[in-house]
Design an enzyme around this catalytic site. Structure first.
Site: not given
Length: 271
Positions: A236-237
């Site tokens: 999810h970065g």
């Protein structure tokens, strides 16, 4: 010489005398014993009579059962033994065998016994259930075996990060360079999402020890990656710096720092 008429008149006596004289040809099973004149009973000498033995023998017909599953025995037990009577020691409520305890007072002991036994059984079952439930939530045997891990620091070169398995989780150990140390110490904690100084997260400035589990959804970040040169979670970065602090992305907290010690300069023990 006896004539025929005389023989006919004396025929029964003749035949009886003849039958008494003729031998049967069989030997007796046991030799006859002379009748006793006197019998000693309890130290006293009394005359022997026919009633001495006859009074102790059964008067009715004795039936005997036999078969493959029946033990055939005929015993003549003593009939003069007195059965002890404990009626004087028994309660009035139990002297009659067919009497029923109808009142609550008479059934009090039985009620207490049933209730007490039920409570003890219920308590034991509850204890076993709670013990089983708590033990199912504890760590497994393989996890407890890795409660502590010892790491040789000389195997990790400067500027590199090594990954180990500890209690079923990835463990990141980073040998930081002097440049990385200076960069992380210069970051003001107030500018961070989870404010924490670099000095509060390390015991020795050159060694960073964190659990490699992203605080967003539990993914495993990639070491030496991301916008801040620390760790990057591609799911999810989420971006972490070289101190394991969240700098960018959805993760709410910094990477967890486990308990660890340095027993000497070249050894690290986690746990």
């Amino acid at each position: 010489m006896i004539n025929i008429a005389t023989r006919a008149a004396n025929l029964p006596q003749y035949l009886r005398a003849t039958s008494q004289v003729v031998a049967s040809g069989l030997k007796p099973a046991a030799a006859g014993l002379p009748p006793l004149k006197e019998v000693s009973v309890a130290g006293a000498v009394v005359p022997a009579t026919s009633a001495t033995l006859n009074a102790q023998l059964p008067k009715q017909v004795v039936s005997v059962k036999s078969g493959p599953l029946v033990t055939t025995q005929v015993r003549f037990a003593h009939t003069d033994l007195q059965v002890p009577d404990f009626s004087a020691y028994r309660r009035d409520s139990v002297k009659k065998a067919n009497r029923k305890d109808d009142s609550a007072e008479d059934r009090k002991s039985f009620t207490y016994l049933v209730v007490g036994g039920s409570l003890v059984g219920s308590a034991y079952a509850a204890k076993a259930l709670v013990t089983q439930f708590v033990s199912s939530m504890s760590a497994s045997a393989d996890v407890l075996a890795l409660a502590k891990i010892e790491i040789k620091l000389s195997d990790i070169p400067e500027g590199k990060s090594a990954t180990f398995k500890w209690r079923g989780k990835p463990l990141f150990i980073r040998h930081r360079t002097a440049e990385e140390i200076a960069t992380e110490q210069s970051v003001p904690p107030s500018s961070l999402r989870d404010p924490q100084a670099d000095s509060d997260r390390v015991q020795r400035s050159e060694w960073l020890v964190v659990i490699g589990v992203c605080t967003h959804l539990g993914c495993v970040p990639i070491a030496n990656a991301g916008d801040f040169g620390g760790y990057y979670c591609p799911c999810h970065g989420s971006h972490y710096d070289a101190s394991g602090r969240i700098r960018k992305g959805p993760a709410p907290l910094n990477l967890e720092v486990p308990f660890y010690t340095f027993p000497d300069d070249g050894t690290l023990i986690v746990g």
